[in-house]
Design an enzyme around this catalytic site. Structure first.
Site, mmCIF file in Angstrom:
data_model
loop_
_atom_site.group_PDB
_atom_site.id
_atom_site.type_symbol
_atom_site.label_atom_id
_atom_site.label_comp_id
_atom_site.label_asym_id
_atom_site.label_seq_id
_atom_site.Cartn_x
_atom_site.Cartn_y
_atom_site.Cartn_z
ATOM 1 N N ASP A 65 3.562 5.803 0.437
ATOM 2 C CA ASP A 65 4.279 4.532 0.325
ATOM 3 C C ASP A 65 4.589 4.194 -1.128
ATOM 4 O O ASP A 65 4.095 4.856 -2.051
ATOM 5 C CB ASP A 65 3.463 3.396 0.983
ATOM 6 N N ASN A 133 -7.184 -5.145 7.137
ATOM 7 C CA ASN A 133 -6.549 -5.610 8.379
ATOM 8 C C ASN A 133 -6.165 -4.446 9.299
ATOM 9 O O ASN A 133 -5.433 -4.626 10.265
ATOM 10 C CB ASN A 133 -5.309 -6.462 8.058
ATOM 11 N N HIS A 135 -4.464 -1.633 8.451
ATOM 12 C CA HIS A 135 -3.233 -0.864 8.203
ATOM 13 C C HIS A 135 -3.556 0.551 7.722
ATOM 14 O O HIS A 135 -4.594 0.790 7.110
ATOM 15 C CB HIS A 135 -2.271 -1.586 7.242
ATOM 16 N N GLU A 140 1.504 -2.590 8.720
ATOM 17 C CA GLU A 140 0.692 -3.785 8.906
ATOM 18 C C GLU A 140 0.547 -4.086 10.401
ATOM 19 O O GLU A 140 1.323 -3.574 11.226
ATOM 20 C CB GLU A 140 1.370 -4.967 8.204
HETATM 21 C C1 F6R Z 1 -1.994 3.253 -0.193
HETATM 22 C C2 F6R Z 1 -2.046 3.017 1.253
HETATM 23 C C3 F6R Z 1 -2.911 1.942 1.825
HETATM 24 C C4 F6R Z 1 -4.326 1.928 1.250
HETATM 25 C C5 F6R Z 1 -5.081 0.733 1.817
HETATM 26 C C6 F6R Z 1 -6.483 0.643 1.265
HETATM 27 O O1 F6R Z 1 -1.152 4.345 -0.485
HETATM 28 O O2 F6R Z 1 -1.356 3.671 1.981
HETATM 29 O O3 F6R Z 1 -2.993 2.093 3.219
HETATM 30 O O4 F6R Z 1 -4.983 3.120 1.560
HETATM 31 O O5 F6R Z 1 -4.395 -0.444 1.520
HETATM 32 O O6 F6R Z 1 -6.402 0.325 -0.102
HETATM 33 P P1 F6R Z 1 -7.658 0.514 -1.037
HETATM 34 O O7 F6R Z 1 -8.038 1.941 -0.959
HETATM 35 O O8 F6R Z 1 -7.191 0.132 -2.412
HETATM 36 O O9 F6R Z 1 -8.725 -0.375 -0.494
#
Ligand code: F6R
Length: 242
Positions: A65, A133, A135, A140
Site C-alpha cells: 500500500d 481494527n 485490517h 478497513e
Molecule cells: C502497512 C500495512 C498495514 C499495517 C498495519 C499494522 O503496509 O499494510 O496493514 O501492517 O496497519 O501497522 P503496524 O505494524 O505499524 O502496527
C-alpha cells in the site's frame, strides 16, 4: 494455518527463517508490509545479509500500500519507509522494489496498473501486519473481501494509530492505495507478523472468528498457506497449541 508464538525477541528470527526458507526454495518475488510489525523481521534480514547468510540478489518486491497525496520523497511515504527499514540494508536492487504511486493524477488507473503488475509478477511470499481494527493492507472494516487494488479512505482508528509516524493526526493522509484482500490472497504463502497486546483482539477475531468484512484479516482463513508469527502478548486470546 500455522501459529508460531514466542517472546518479543523471537518474532523477527522466526519470520526471517521463513523468508530464508522461501528464498532457498526458489522464491524471488516478495510482498512487503510497512509499519512497526515487520521491523524486527527486516532488522534480522539485514543482519543475515550483512553476515553473508542470505542474499536478495535477483529478487523483486511489491509493497502492499501507499498513502495518497504525500509530496514526492516524503519521509512517511511507504516507498521511503521500506527503503529505510529494509532496502538500504540488504542487497535488494532498489529498482526492483515496486509500490503503488500515491501521487498519480489518475488514481483509479494507477490502482489498475498496480494490480496487474502484482498479479503478473506472482508474489511467492507476502509479509503482512494487522491493524487493531482487523485490517490487512489498508482494507478497513467493511471492505469487500473480493476487492482488488483500489483507493481506500482510512478509518479514523487507523489515522489515529499512524499519527505517531506523522507527529499529528492532521498530517496523516485520509486516503491510500492498497492491494485488496483478493490481491493479497493470490500470494503463494502469507506470513502475518503480530506483536503487542493492542493487536490481541484483532488477531483472535481474524483467526477464530467468522470470515467477515467486519474483520478483513479473517479472509486469511481462506488461504491454504498462512503462517502467523505472534508474540505472547498478541497471541494472548488464542488457545495454546492450536
Ligand atoms: C502497512 C500495512 C498495514 C499495517 C498495519 C499494522 O503496509 O499494510 O496493514 O501492517 O496497519 O501497522 P503496524 O505494524 O505499524 O502496527
Amino acid at each position: 494455518m500455522l501459529l508460531r508464538r514466542g517472546g518479543p525477541g523471537e518474532v523477527g528470527a522466526a519470520a526471517a527463517d521463513l523468508v530464508a526458507g522461501a528464498l532457498a526454495a526458489g522464491a524471488r518475488t516478495l510482498g512487503l508490509a510497512t509499519g512497526s510489525s515487520p521491523q524486527p523481521l527486516y532488522r534480522e534480514l539485514a543482519r543475515r545479509v550483512a553476515a553473508g547468510e542470505l542474499s536478495f540478489a535477483g529478487c523483486s518486491a511489491y509493497l502492499l500500500d501507499e498513502y495518497v497525496g504525500l509530496p514526492d520523497g516524503h519521509a512517511q511515504a511507504y516507498a521511503q519507509v521500506i527503503r529505510r527499514d529494509l532496502v538500504d540494508h540488504v542487497d535488494l536492487d532498489p529498482a526492483s522494489v515496486h509500490g503503488p504511486d500515491g501521487s498519480a493524477s489518475d488514481l483509479d488507473a494507477e490502482a489498475e496498473r498496480y494490480e496487474e503488475a502484482v498479479v503478473g509478477a506472482g508474489v511467492d511470499l507476502q509479509v503482512l501486519g494487522i491493524g487493531v481494527n482487523g485490517h490487512i493492507g489498508f482494507n478497513e472494516p467493511g471492505s469487500p473481501l473480493d476487492a482488488t487494488t483500489r483507493v481506500v479512505r482510512l478509518a479514523e482508528q487507523t489515522r489515529r494509530d499512524n499519527a505517531r509516524f506523522f507527529g499529528s493526526l492532521d498530517a496523516v493522509p485520509e486516503t491510500v492505495l492498497t492491494q485488496g484482500p483478493a490481491t493479497i490472497l493470490r500470494a503463494s504463502r502469507l506470513v502475518l507478523v503480530v506483536s503487542g497486546a493492542r493487536k490481541a483482539a484483532a488477531l483472535t477475531a481474524a483467526l477464530t472468528g467468522p470470515v467477515t468484512v467486519d474483520c478483513p484479516a479473517s479472509v486469511l482463513q481462506r488461504h491454504p498457506d498462512v503462517v502467523v508469527i505472534a508474540d505472547d502478548a498478541a497471541a494472548a486470546g488464542l488457545t495454546p497449541g492450536r
